[in-house]
Design an enzyme around this catalytic site. Structure first.
Site, short mmCIF file in Angstrom:
data_model
loop_
_atom_site.label_atom_id
_atom_site.label_comp_id
_atom_site.label_asym_id
_atom_site.label_seq_id
_atom_site.Cartn_x
_atom_site.Cartn_y
_atom_site.Cartn_z
N SER A 131 1.01 -1.34 0.05
CA SER A 131 0.06 -0.11 -0.04
C SER A 131 0.66 1.16 -0.02
CB SER A 131 -0.91 0.05 1.31
OG SER A 131 -1.71 1.23 1.34
N SER A 132 0.62 2.12 -0.92
CA SER A 132 1.56 3.25 -0.95
C SER A 132 1.35 4.21 0.11
CB SER A 132 1.14 4.03 -2.53
OG SER A 132 1.12 3.28 -3.49
N VAL A 133 2.39 5.12 0.15
CA VAL A 133 2.48 6.51 1.19
C VAL A 133 1.03 7.05 1.12
CG1 VAL A 133 3.67 8.39 1.98
CG2 VAL A 133 4.89 6.54 1.16
#
Length: 427
Positions: A131-133
């Site tokens: 899951s991205s920033v």
């Protein structure tokens, strides 16, 4: 290399459950979620509205019930991770911090199945889904301007955060998410259903889109590509928007491609220089700087000269983006003092420190003229008007160009897809 298999819609699993109610620990997660959203608003990455409401309503501990934490140092080999599990009360305090810190969250190791895993340690290999920033995700979701009833294509399912937000805002019926990893889509189907969402979940090549539900009002790509996949543009509805990170073999200077289609079907696009972007997609092993190379760049001997004009500042994202495309193969050592740039392929590097009198001292090593490449690009960028974004043009032959300025002052380059399949250099 064989062609990817045709996309297939993942069937809804029999064990998909109704939305979870708060249990022990979920009240703490709700507070952590509210604190994360507040931090995103304070940083300017998020504004009050539909996206903020979606993130406040998203129980990440249910959507991402397992996550990895790295136990080894950044350059330690082999790397070591622990898989934490929300179902284990001992893991919950640390997992709560991981899920709601706002940092990226690793969810898959070496392409493993995500369902039915046991918590514990892993060694070697690499993380293959995450899951991205959240700051970047929140900003992009805001730019996407999601609205109820829209048809949305989420390319790169990952941990399911963006598709969950799209379902919350636009409604499940019009949302499709696609990922080439069947383990990722299987887990997403179960976990999205567990928080009350049932979009169409597809296993297939996201760069080909999903024409069965096209056209789409919004398309969001959560991995970096070297050029725009035209299938996604073709599947865009009138008044539609596509967002994706575009980059080169270097991870240092990404750009955001913003593509729109007018009510008359006219496609317009631009490439916006950004500070942060998504990671490279499948099959694209981008350049990196080893610990030994970073140490050499930081303190190694080279040819030193004084009295130079300082290079453009970090905030001149448009210049650095142009450098990345006009002179590929360079990687910035972010976090190092001053400016340090290396070329892993040939071992050349540049170190710059700004002197008190407004000039800079440059130390360079290796055959590549990195200082001259920066100077030449900076001069062309200034002549083009110091752009922060570039026009993105597609021709009938499939060629893609980024450009700014006109005539003799035109600054441009062609986007090409030459993704390497193995690491180019081990430095």
């Amino acid at each position: 290399m064989s062609e990817p298999a045709p996309p297939t819609a993942a069937p809804a699993p029999a064990d998909a459950t109704a939305p979870f109610q708060d249990t022990v620990g979920d009240a703490d997660a709700s507070a952590a979620r509210a604190a994360m959203v507040d931090r995103l608003m304070q940083s300017g990455d998020l504004s009050p509205g539909a996206v903020a409401d979606a993130l406040l309503a998203m129980p990440r501990q249910r959507l991402i019930p397992q996550a990895y934490v790295r136990r080894s140092a950044p350059d330690e080999t082999p790397p070591r991770w622990d898989l934490l599990d929300w179902s284990d009360p001992v893991h919950r305090p640390e997992l709560l911090r991981v899920l709601y810190s706002g940092d990226s969250v690793s969810v898959q190791h070496d392409g493993e199945p995500l369902l039915g895993r046991r918590a514990g340690s892993r060694e070697g290999g690499a993380m293959t889904a995450m899951s991205s920033v959240m700051g970047m995700t929140a900003r992009l979701l805001g730019q996407l301007d999601l609205r109820p009833g829209q048809r949305v294509l989420d390319v790169g399912t990952g941990a399911g955060v963006t598709v969950a937000a799209a379902c919350r805002i636009a409604g499940d019926a019009g949302v499709v998410t696609i990922d080439r990893d069947a383990h990722v889509t299987a887990a997403a189907t179960v976990r999205l259903a567990a928080i009350g969402h049932r979009p169409v979940v597809v296993t297939g090549d996201g760069e080909l889109g999903w024409p069965e539900r096209a056209p789409y009002d919004r398309v969001f790509v959560s991995f970096a590509v070297p050029r725009v996949p035209m299938a996604l543009v073709e599947q865009l509805a009138q008044r539609g928007v596509v967002l994706m990170t575009v980059g080169t073999s270097s991870p240092s200077w990404p750009a955001l491609a913003v593509i729109t289609k007018s009510a008359a079907g006219v496609v317009e696009a631009e490439l916006r220089a950004e500070q942060f972007g998504h990671r490279a997609g499948w099959g694209w092993d981008r350049l990196s700087l080893s610990a030994a190379f970073r140490q050499e760049m930081s303190s190694g001997d080279g040819v030193t000269s004084h009295g130079h004009r300082p290079p453009p500042p970090d905030e001149a994202h448009g210049m650095w983006l142009a450098l990345d495309h006009l002179h590929p193969g360079l990687v910035r050592a972010f976090g190092a003092p001053g400016l340090q740039i290396g070329s892993p392929a040939c071992g050349s590097w540049l170190r710059v420190s700004v002197d008190g009198n407004g000039t800079s001292t440059i130390t360079a090593s290796g055959p590549r003229p990195i200082r001259e490449e920066i100077q030449q690009t900076a001069a062309r960028w200034k002549a083009a008007g110091e752009p922060a974004f570039y026009r993105l043009e597609f021709d009938a032959n499939g060629t893609q160009w980024a450009s700014s300025g006109r005539g003799r002052n035109r600054l441009s380059w062609q986007l090409t897809d030459d993704r390497p399949r193995t690491t180019e250099d081990s430095r």
